[in-house]
Design an enzyme around this catalytic site. Structure first.
Site, mmCIF file in Angstrom:
data_model
loop_
_atom_site.group_PDB
_atom_site.id
_atom_site.type_symbol
_atom_site.label_atom_id
_atom_site.label_comp_id
_atom_site.label_asym_id
_atom_site.label_seq_id
_atom_site.Cartn_x
_atom_site.Cartn_y
_atom_site.Cartn_z
ATOM 1 N N SER A 54 55.157 44.824 39.628
ATOM 2 C CA SER A 54 54.050 45.150 39.538
ATOM 3 C C SER A 54 52.968 44.973 40.948
ATOM 4 C CB SER A 54 53.503 43.906 38.144
ATOM 5 O OG SER A 54 53.086 42.550 38.921
ATOM 6 N N LYS A 89 48.126 39.455 41.750
ATOM 7 C CA LYS A 89 47.797 40.330 41.128
ATOM 8 C C LYS A 89 46.198 41.263 42.439
ATOM 9 C CE LYS A 89 50.053 41.437 37.684
ATOM 10 N NZ LYS A 89 50.784 42.330 37.894
#
Length: 165
Positions: free
Chosen positions: A35, A97
């Site tokens: 990701s 993230k």
């Protein structure tokens, strides 16, 4: 010649206290997934600081506590669940993230369709907007909306493979 017992015990206790303090101040995480590619690859090890979490800002890469199954699935919209997206870690896993917006920042619109139903033009108090650098394979605010600021457990300060240092 033998060393006196008291200095050995003292040194041992000091080492244990130092290691305990370091564990409370820093977190080492291993990237598991794509990701955040190309920034981070699976197997990369990151060092995150556990202090100053209130001072995070857009652009910071953070380590987040994954949600419980109820939190994760309640936040997913039916269309997002069927769009081939990956789910965030459940029950104690971590997310890595990039912060896109913090409370008081303008709500990002491009690519964040799930936030379009949000009232107001600014990120509400206690919430953050995050995104992975690889949007096709990232479960983030583009999929399930705001995250709670309390989910931040660390801010990445070193992005080299710490196993080689």
């Amino acid at each position: 010649m033998t060393m006196p017992v008291i200095p050995v015990v003292t040194v041992t206790v000091l080492i244990v206290l130092l290691l305990t303090a370091l564990r409370r101040c820093f977190l080492v995480v291993t990237v598991d997934g794509v990701s955040m590619a190309p920034t981070f690859r699976p197997g990369d090890r990151l060092i995150a600081r556990r202090w100053g979490l209130r001072a995070v800002r857009a652009g910071d890469v953070v380590v987040l506590r994954g949600g419980t199954p109820d939190e994760v699935f309640a936040a997913l919209r039916p269309d997002a669940a069927t769009a081939g997206r990956v789910l965030p870690p459940i029950d104690g896993g971590h997310l890595i993230k990039r912060i896109v917006a913090v409370p008081g920042d303008r709500v990002p619109r491009a690519g964040f369709h799930v936030l379009h139903d949000s009232p107001g033009d600014v990120v509400p108090p206690g919430k953050i907007v995050v995104a992975g650098d690889n949007p096709r394979f990232s479960a983030d605010s583009r999929t399930y909306g705001y995250l709670r600021r309390e989910q931040i457990v660390g801010v990445v300060i070193r992005d080299r493979d710490v196993a080689t240092t």
